[in-house]
Design a protein around this motif. Structure first.
Motif: not given
Length: 178
Positions: A107-108, A110-111, A114-115, A117
């Protein structure tokens, strides 16, 4: 001549780092690309540590009986037998607690993706997201060994996962190692 270039090079690097810091502070763009990549690499390293510690662990130590310095062969054999049964039943998969920790790390990652990108190419984002899904077992069950292979492939494949050498000797980075 070499001795006079060292201070000039150090000054140039300090000025470059200062301008970079000022640039990101003024424009509030967040972290630099190098910092983002470093955070991602650190999280992948945490995942790899978790998986390495769970990949084919040794059997538990034998128990000592009270008042005796010799281990009990019956208790020791039953503990090893129980461990081997658990291992064959688990098929080298993670426990619920370890899987939870793995999912937090994923999850970290992916964050971070995403943040930040805009710091990654679209094909890299897609491929890394697919690798993280495989790592999490979202594409089907995976063993710890398979997860370690995924981490290894990611480290070999993506340029941002590779650490670029600064050509600074290790002894200069960590005092007291030389």
């Amino acid at each position: 001549m070499h001795n006079s270039m060292t201070p000039a090079l150090m000054l140039l690097l300090a000025i470059r780092k200062g301008f970079r810091l000022l640039f990101y502070a003024v424009f509030q763009m967040g972290k630099s690309k190098e910092e983002i990549y470093s955070n991602f690499r650190q999280t992948i390293l945490d995942i790899e540590r978790l998986l390495l510690m769970r990949d084919n662990p040794p059997p538990p130590p034998s128990a000592l009986e009270w008042g005796s310095s010799k281990p009990s062969t019956n208790n020791n054999e039953s503990a090893v037998e129980l461990f081997n049964t658990k291992q064959s039943n688990n098929l080298q998969t993670l426990s619920a607690e370890d899987l939870g920790m793995l999912l937090l790390h994923i999850h970290e990652c992916r964050n971070i993706l995403w943040q930040s990108r805009r710091r990654f190419r679209s094909d890299v984002l897609r491929n890394v997201a697919e690798d993280l899904a495989e790592l999490a077992g979202e594409r089907g069950p995976v063993s710890v060994t398979q997860q370690l292979h995924i981490i290894s492939r990611m480290s070999r494949t993506y340029p941002f996962m590779k650490v670029i050498s600064s050509s600074v000797p290790f002894e200069m980075i960590i005092p007291g190692t030389g």
